[in-house]
Motif scaffolding. Structure first.
Motif, PDB file in Angstrom:
ATOM      1  N   ARG A 119      46.955  43.265  47.482  1.00  0.00           N
ATOM      2  CA  ARG A 119      47.864  42.424  46.947  1.00  0.00           C
ATOM      3  C   ARG A 119      49.301  42.759  47.681  1.00  0.00           C
ATOM      4  O   ARG A 119      49.855  41.535  47.856  1.00  0.00           O
ATOM      5  N   GLN A 153      42.437  33.515  43.785  1.00  0.00           N
ATOM      6  CA  GLN A 153      42.793  34.752  44.597  1.00  0.00           C
ATOM      7  C   GLN A 153      42.528  35.929  43.874  1.00  0.00           C
ATOM      8  O   GLN A 153      42.167  37.102  44.621  1.00  0.00           O
ATOM      9  N   GLU A 154      42.544  35.737  42.516  1.00  0.00           N
ATOM     10  CA  GLU A 154      42.205  37.054  41.721  1.00  0.00           C
ATOM     11  C   GLU A 154      40.756  37.229  42.007  1.00  0.00           C
ATOM     12  O   GLU A 154      40.384  38.661  41.833  1.00  0.00           O
ATOM     13  N   LYS A 194      45.403  32.389  48.409  1.00  0.00           N
ATOM     14  CA  LYS A 194      46.510  32.307  47.199  1.00  0.00           C
ATOM     15  C   LYS A 194      47.494  31.438  47.638  1.00  0.00           C
ATOM     16  O   LYS A 194      48.431  30.888  46.880  1.00  0.00           O
ATOM     17  N   ASN A 219      39.080  41.057  42.865  1.00  0.00           N
ATOM     18  CA  ASN A 219      38.205  41.798  41.809  1.00  0.00           C
ATOM     19  C   ASN A 219      36.865  42.196  42.876  1.00  0.00           C
ATOM     20  O   ASN A 219      36.405  43.084  42.521  1.00  0.00           O
ATOM     21  N   GLY A 256      43.655  30.507  40.505  1.00  0.00           N
ATOM     22  CA  GLY A 256      43.359  31.793  40.149  1.00  0.00           C
ATOM     23  C   GLY A 256      42.183  32.387  40.854  1.00  0.00           C
ATOM     24  O   GLY A 256      41.490  33.249  40.936  1.00  0.00           O
ATOM     25  N   LYS A 272      42.315  47.151  45.298  1.00  0.00           N
ATOM     26  CA  LYS A 272      42.757  45.778  45.445  1.00  0.00           C
ATOM     27  C   LYS A 272      44.565  45.528  45.566  1.00  0.00           C
ATOM     28  O   LYS A 272      44.938  44.676  45.995  1.00  0.00           O
ATOM     29  N   TYR A 295      41.871  36.741  50.743  1.00  0.00           N
ATOM     30  CA  TYR A 295      43.070  36.653  49.749  1.00  0.00           C
ATOM     31  C   TYR A 295      44.315  35.903  50.082  1.00  0.00           C
ATOM     32  O   TYR A 295      44.885  35.341  49.651  1.00  0.00           O
TER      33      TYR A 295
END
Length: 719
Positions: free
Chosen positions: A593, A575-576, A540, A580, A573, A589, A536
């Motif tokens: 973040r 990184q989302e 990102k 998840n 997107g 999560k 992540y």
């Protein structure tokens, strides 16, 4: 007894010359002997009967080998083209107590105990090993030379000093040149160069010229810059050379373009694989004094050789005088001063005939090599590879029903494959990419042809027990095989160059302990979540980094800006997806973040921004090469292994599976993009960045062991 004491040189005679970075350094016999004496106390301090080493082609290699001979320690040279896994195997199973290299070694269970400069220019890092298994050596074992690993596991051939000196003596007496000036073009751990390129010319009172492999144009096992090789030959003006067929092809190509070989050249030995008569004839017509020989490690490298006074271009020459031979049922058997046995196996009886596994015929007392008795390929670089090795990996996928690996006498391996129609080309390509990650460079499948229908008995392509009839198959698919290698010859080479030049760094990444545990089914749920956490923190930044690249491109690179825009659209997107997946694993999560990345992750991201803003923006494609290439090679297999171990649903693997087989077209897009980049500065920037990113990304995996973000207790708390 040391081989150094057998040399006929006076103390003032030049023993060897090193040509490095346009600096020439000569070493007399007295100076060489003094360097050996300086090294002896360091080696003698440790109770290590076996000493392994991996060094470049410099005088340090020869000094170390002479010192080990003087101390009667077992010398264990490891080829520079071995993978990290093969090196680890060699160290662990050879009984080595010390490991010596010319750069810092980051392997486990190795403690740096000394740093010695040879001639004040060639550093030797001496490591003490703590996890090696004891290996009872045969009496009189002086050297263990490892084969290329024809079945994946290198085989240790144990040799006495007597057998090595016998071959070297027979060689220089047969060739008959007084005080030859030899240039080493093959890596010194290759036994042929070691004995015929160092011992033989020195026993003849000659001089050995050494050039680091990179300055000869080599990267790993591949010759990527042949002009450097040609320049070294011109600069050193040698009398003798030793070539494998691939290098001979290179010299012939240059000669056909007008290159004139130095008049000093008197004898060029070519071996390591069968050479066509046509190529040797062509080489001689172009002024290259080429003579074919034949040998194997078990005979201390050379069995037969053509010479200036005893030559038949149609053969591999006459058997050396100290070797007895016979031919039974077409197979060559030899006896004489041979190897002592294979490491960890029974001793070879000196009175027994040794079956070489080679099919030969005889013509006027000279050998004609017909081929291999077993299904073993020898590439044009002289690497021995059992076809069953990569074939077994190809057939490990349930959808792949038939596979025949080819590549005899070629620069790389290819494959003929029949797979179930349910398997798409993209999935097959992903499978091949994944298995290549498990193979050293010389055994990887570079090209493949997908057969429309399976091979059958009625075609005469299979034996009664469904084994492939290889010679028949090669003839049946001659057109397809020719197309595979023709296509490879004509295609742009930068992507291939990028792959080849970063092999060592890629091996460093793949050698990370956690990657090995994943494929053994030993990974935990918290380790997987910790990996996703670091993913992540770099994923990102992908889109911002791409935007930075696009902003830095010039008007002339507008075509590249369009590709960057396509990448941005693809990566938005992601990184989302990672977050998840973390939630699907049962972890928080949002905690991820708002967390900080581990230092190694932060360092890789920082380096990416710095490379774009401070240097060449195209360096970012080095990061793309590393992250996407690694994902394609590992993602699907890793996801499958982790899912099986921890029992997670498919929705916990969105990030990994999206970067596996489904992403193969993305990698093909990248390959085509790289092959359009023809500016040398841009290419070098991408290669340099890729090397750095492999190390940086490899450190992220390594730090997962020392700095895990999650523990099993975190999962219980989330629950």
């Amino acid at each position: 007894m040391s081989w150094l004491t057998q040399l006929p040189h006076k103390d003032s005679d030049t023993l060897m010359v090193c040509h490095q970075s346009e600096v020439v350094r000569s070493l007399t016999k007295q100076e060489f002997t003094e360097q050996v004496a300086r090294l002896l106390p360091t080696l003698a301090e440790f109770d290590a009967q076996g000493v392994a080493y991996q060094l470049d082609n410099t005088p340090a290699w020869c000094v170390l080998e002479a010192a080990l001979s003087e101390l009667q320690r077992v010398a264990i040279p490891l080829p520079t083209f071995f993978t990290a896994q093969q090196i680890a195997f060699g160290l662990q199973n050879s009984g080595a107590g010390l490991f010596v290299c010319d750069r810092a070694y980051e392997g486990e269970h190795a403690k740096l105990v000394a740093l010695v400069d040879v001639c004040k220019h060639y550093p030797l890092y001496v490591y003490q090993l703590s996890n090696t298994q004891s290996a009872p050596y045969f009496a009189n074992t002086q050297k263990i030379t490892f084969t290329s690993g024809s079945t994946g596991t290198p085989k240790g051939v144990c040799l006495s000093l007597e057998s090595q000196m016998q071959v070297a003596t027979s060689l220089y007496q047969s060739i008959g040149l007084e005080k030859p000036n030899h240039l080493c073009l093959l890596p010194l751990p290759v036994l042929l160069e070691n004995l015929a390129g160092v011992y033989a010319p020195l026993l003849a009172g000659g001089t050995v010229n050494l050039v680091p492999l990179a300055e000869l144009g080599f990267s790993g096992a591949q010759l990527l810059e042949p002009r450097k090789l040609i320049a070294a030959i011109e600069r050193t003006e040698p009398n003798t050379l030793i070539l494998v067929p691939e290098l001979l092809t290179c010299l012939v190509a240059f000669a056909k373009q007008g290159w004139q070989a130095p008049k000093s050249l008197k004898f060029i030995a070519v071996g390591g694989a069968v050479v066509s008569q046509a190529l040797i004839k062509q080489a001689r017509e172009l002024g290259l004094p080429v003579y074919q020989g034949y040998g194997l490690s078990e005979s201390s490298s050379v069995v037969s050789l053509n010479t200036q006074t005893d030559d038949d271009i149609d053969t591999a020459g006459r058997v050396l005088k100290h070797i007895q031979y016979k031919i039974e049922n077409g197979q060559l058997y030899i006896k004489g001063s041979l190897f002592l046995g294979y490491l960890g196996q029974a001793a070879q009886n000196a009175n027994d005939w040794y079956a070489t596994g080679d099919l030969v015929t005889e013509q006027a007392g000279r050998l004609i090599i017909q081929g291999r008795l077993k299904n073993q390929l020898i590439t044009s670089f002289g690497r021995n590879i059992s076809a069953e090795w990569p074939e077994s990996l190809l057939l490990s996928h349930s959808q792949v029903q038939q596979a025949v690996v080819i590549g005899e006498g070629q620069a790389f391996l290819a494959a003929l494959i029949y797979a179930n129609q349910a398997m798409s080309d993209a999935e097959l390509a992903a499978h091949i990419t994944a298995l290549n990650a498990q193979l050293p460079e010389y055994a990887q499948i570079r090209k493949w042809h997908r057969m429309a229908e399976p091979m059958s008995h009625t075609q005469g392509l299979l034996t009664s027990n469904n084994r492939p009839k290889r010679d028949v198959i090669n003839q049946f698919f001659a057109t397809e095989i020719s197309a595979l290698y023709q296509e490879a010859t004509s295609m742009s080479q930068f992507f291939n160059t990028l792959q080849a030049e970063t092999q060592k760094e890629r091996d460093y990444l793949l050698a990370a302990p956690i990657i090995g545990r994943v494929f053994k089914g030993e990974v935990s749920l918290s380790e997987y979540a910790s990996f996703l956490t670091q993913a992540y923190h770099h994923v990102k930044h992908t889109v911002p980094l791409l935007m930075a690249v696009g902003a830095k491109l010039s008007d002339k690179q507008e075509w590249l800006r369009e590709a960057v825009a396509e990448y941005i659209e693809e990566e938005l997107g992601h990184q989302e997806w990672v977050l998840n997946d973390i939630a699907a694993c049962g972890f928080d999560k949002e905690l991820v973040r708002h967390s900080r990345p581990q230092f190694s992750t932060e360092l890789m991201v920082s380096y990416a921004y710095d490379a774009i803003n401070r240097g060449n923006p195209l360096a970012f494609f080095g990061m793309v090469h590393v992250l996407e290439g690694t994902s394609i090679a590992l993602a699907d297999n890793a996801a499958g292994q982790i899912r099986e171990v921890v029992g997670l649903p498919k929705k916990a693997f969105t990030y990994l599976t999206s970067h596996g087989a489904l992403d193969i077209e993305h990698v093909k897009f990248f390959e085509n993009l790289m092959n359009k980049i023809d500016n040398e500065d841009d290419q070098q920037a991408i290669i340099h960045a890729a090397k750095c990113f492999y190390k940086l990304y490899g450190n992220i995996f390594r730090d997962l062991d020392s700095e895990p973000f999650f523990s099993e207790a975190d999962l219980e708390q989330s629950a």
